[in-house]
Enzyme design. Structure first.
Site, PDB file in Angstrom:
ATOM      1  CB  CYS A  12      -0.873   0.037   1.244  1.00 44.82           C
ATOM      2  SG  CYS A  12      -2.016  -1.352   1.387  1.00 44.82           S
ATOM      3  N   GLY A  38      -1.113   0.652  -4.844  1.00 42.19           N
ATOM      4  CA  GLY A  38      -2.432   0.162  -4.441  1.00 42.19           C
ATOM      5  C   GLY A  38      -3.509   0.760  -5.296  1.00 42.19           C
ATOM      6  CG  ASN A 112       3.162   0.154   2.896  1.00 39.29           C
ATOM      7  OD1 ASN A 112       4.194   0.617   2.443  1.00 39.29           O
ATOM      8  ND2 ASN A 112       2.742  -1.043   2.564  1.00 39.29           N
ATOM      9  N   GLY A 113       1.836  -2.220   5.179  1.00 36.74           N
ATOM     10  CA  GLY A 113       2.522  -3.351   5.794  1.00 36.74           C
ATOM     11  C   GLY A 113       1.509  -4.314   6.381  1.00 36.74           C
ATOM     12  CB  CYS A 246      10.432  -5.555   1.610  1.00 34.28           C
ATOM     13  SG  CYS A 246       9.749  -6.403   0.194  1.00 34.28           S
ATOM     14  CE1 TYR A 252       5.299  -5.913 -10.525  1.00 34.34           C
ATOM     15  CE2 TYR A 252       4.517  -5.646  -8.275  1.00 34.34           C
ATOM     16  CZ  TYR A 252       4.269  -5.675  -9.624  1.00 34.34           C
ATOM     17  OH  TYR A 252       3.012  -5.449 -10.078  1.00 34.34           O
ATOM     18  CG  ASP A 355       8.025 -10.603 -15.804  1.00 34.96           C
ATOM     19  OD1 ASP A 355       8.083  -9.443 -15.314  1.00 34.96           O
ATOM     20  OD2 ASP A 355       6.953 -11.233 -15.897  1.00 34.96           O
ATOM     21  CG  ASP A 356       9.107  -7.848 -12.119  1.00 35.99           C
ATOM     22  OD1 ASP A 356       8.447  -8.492 -11.306  1.00 35.99           O
ATOM     23  OD2 ASP A 356       8.600  -7.146 -13.024  1.00 35.99           O
ATOM     24  CB  CYS A 392       5.221 -11.478   1.316  1.00 37.50           C
ATOM     25  SG  CYS A 392       5.624 -10.006   2.267  1.00 37.50           S
ATOM     26  CB  CYS A 443      12.865  -8.931   4.643  1.00 35.14           C
ATOM     27  SG  CYS A 443      11.729 -10.340   4.688  1.00 35.14           S
ATOM     28  CB  CYS A 446       9.332 -13.879  -0.947  1.00 38.21           C
ATOM     29  SG  CYS A 446      10.336 -12.522  -1.565  1.00 38.21           S
TER      30      CYS A 446
END
Ligand code: AMP
Length: 477
Positions: A12, A38, A112-113, A246, A252, A355-356, A392, A443, A446
């Site tokens: 977000c 978002g 956000n989070g 992150c 991305y 692609d990412d 995540c 972090c 993922c």
């Protein structure tokens, strides 16, 4: 894999202004620049010193805020939020900033989070009699602030945040102040800027640019900023921890024209592309991106390899919220609506497609089918992130592990499933090299399953169970 019943979403975004007569309009512009973070809902709450008032709605910022709505939002301080439903549903009452009246007055919060202990806190609060208006984890923070025995809003916010675990870059407003906080691990970005005498807060620096605000600095992990009529004050209410921003923000989420976690997103993505070219070279006629998020990585690959970059896909930028609605029948159509191959550029060519990330594999499967139909000779697929093998829990909306293609198939199996001539992913080392960091500085959960906080066993179950949608689109608060 291609059922697509759970559309991928980002994090977000938050934006706030303290001390400007056009605070709400500036916040609207800031949210506009943060729209990529978002697209399901947007809201602004402002204070004219006497009371808070706001407007929230489902959809894009430009859909939610029409001139007459913005004109109502008076006052010299405002906070805003753009939302993806990383937790809770996309229904209107979950759109932020959440605003409440309570014993200290009124307050609003944009977050956000994701919190990893929100469900257990909520259960405790509910068994104590608390009534929740939304299904967001952010409302747990509001409840904790309201129940705090501390005597000031600021101390109550600190008291509340000391009880939560997880990711938050958040803005809170009451009639006196705007409080900005970044969690001690600093998962999500948060900037401080200045516009004349006004203080500005934005998830990313691109939000400061749109209103010509000066970049002051990024908030540090664990830091709180309090903007009042007396000025801006920073302090550190929490125990210090080793920050874990992150890495996927760089891969991305963030806009390439932003600087986050001390580095230009554009430069990091180009370095990712360069590293990918070194790691996984192949002879071909052109390098192309899955636009827009992979453009920089594709340019980096092209520069490093010396193979020309071309725009093999043209992206339609006018896709409105119709295609973002969490509705299966629309979503399958989405890729085609967004991307169309430029036939003359790619026909009979050997292409390197960048692609990412591959998450569920849905996008890749479809675009590769589209490329094959155009008579592409060879497709060498290169991914600028390592295989995503874990969900995540900190605010990026990824599906359950069972739906992550790289958690279910080997690279060879994914290559065959997608129907490409070759497939290679970034390595964790190559990723860290691109951000000039060691594995302890970000972090990477993922990718490497090392979650920097505890993760409750049933988190996934609760997250998926909380998804359902209502149809209201607008709320005046
Ligand atoms: P998938 O189709 O599930 O493999 O998703 C991968 C595609 O979605 C890639 O093209 C990414 O650029 C994009 N993507 C990756 N993560 C996210 C996310 N959290 N939200 C939206 N799109 C994403």
């Amino acid at each position: 894999m291609e059922d697509g019943s759970e559309q991928l979403k980002h994090a977000c975004g938050v934006f706030g202004v303290f001390g400007h007569p056009e605070a709400a309009k500036l916040t609207y512009l800031g949210l506009y620049a943060l729209q990529h973070r978002g697209q399901e809902g947007a809201g602004i709450v402002c204070s004219d010193k006497g009371q808070l008032n706001g407007h929230r709605g489902v959809g894009l910022v430009s859909d939610v805020f029409k001139p007459h709505k913005l004109r109502r939002l008076r006052g010299d301080r405002a906070i805003g939020h753009v939302r993806y439903s990383t937790f809770g549903t996309s229904m209107l009452k979950n759109v932020q900033p959440l605003m409440v009246d309570y014993h200290r007055g009124s307050m609003a919060l944009g977050h956000n989070g994701n919190l990893v202990n929100a469900a257990s806190l909520r259960e405790q609060l509910e068994s104590d009699g608390a009534i929740f208006q939304s299904t967001t984890d952010s409302e747990v923070i509001i409840q904790l602030i309201a129940r705090s025995k501390e005597n000031t809003f600021e101390n109550a916010v600190v008291d509340a945040l000391k009880q939560v675990i997880g990711a938050y870059s958040l803005l809170a407003v009451d009639n006196e102040q705007i409080i900005a906080v970044r969690d001690p691990l600093g998962f999500r970005p948060l900037w401080v800027g200045r516009l004349g005498g006004a203080h500005v807060f934005s998830s990313e620096s691109c939000g400061l640019d749109i209103i010509d605000a000066d970049w002051v600095r990024e908030m540090e992990p664990g830091e709180m900023a309090v903007a009042t009529e007396e000025g801006l004050r920073f302090w550190r209410p929490f125990e210090t921890a080793s920050p874990k921003p992150c890495i996927f923000e760089h891969v991305y989420v963030a806009r390439p024209d932003s600087v986050i976690f001390g580095q230009s997103v554009d430069e990091v993505r180009k370095r990712l592309g360069r590293n990918l070219a070194k790691l996984a070279p192949v002879d071909a006629d052109l390098v192309m991106a899955v636009p827009d998020s992979s453009n920089q990585a594709a340019l980096g690959y092209a520069h490093e390899s010396g193979i020309p970059f071309d725009m093999g896909f043209i992206r339609n930028h006018y896709v409105g919220r119709t295609f973002i609605e969490p509705d299966q029948s629309i979503r399958d159509f989405g890729v085609k609506i967004k991307l169309n191959p430029a036939r003359s550029a790619i026909q009979d060519k050997r292409i390197i497609l960048i692609d990412d990330s591959i998450v569920r594999g849905t996008t890749a499967k479809k675009i590769i089918k589209m490329l094959r139909r155009c008579g592409v000779k060879e497709i060498h697929f290169r991914i600028s992130a390592p295989p995503m093998v874990n969900s995540c829990f900190y605010g990026i909306d990824t599906p359950n592990r069972e739906r992550l293609i790289a958690a279910q198939m080997t690279v060879g199996e994914i290559r065959d499933y997608l129907g490409v001539d070759s497939l290679e992913f970034m390595t964790i080392e190559g990723l860290l090299d691109a951000v000039h960091a060691s594995k302890d500085e970000y972090c990477l959960a993922c990718f490497n399953n090392q979650y920097p906080t505890m993760v409750p066993q049933d988190f996934e179950h609760r997250r998926v169970a909380s998804r359902h949608v209502d149809t209201s689109t607008e709320l005046l608060i």
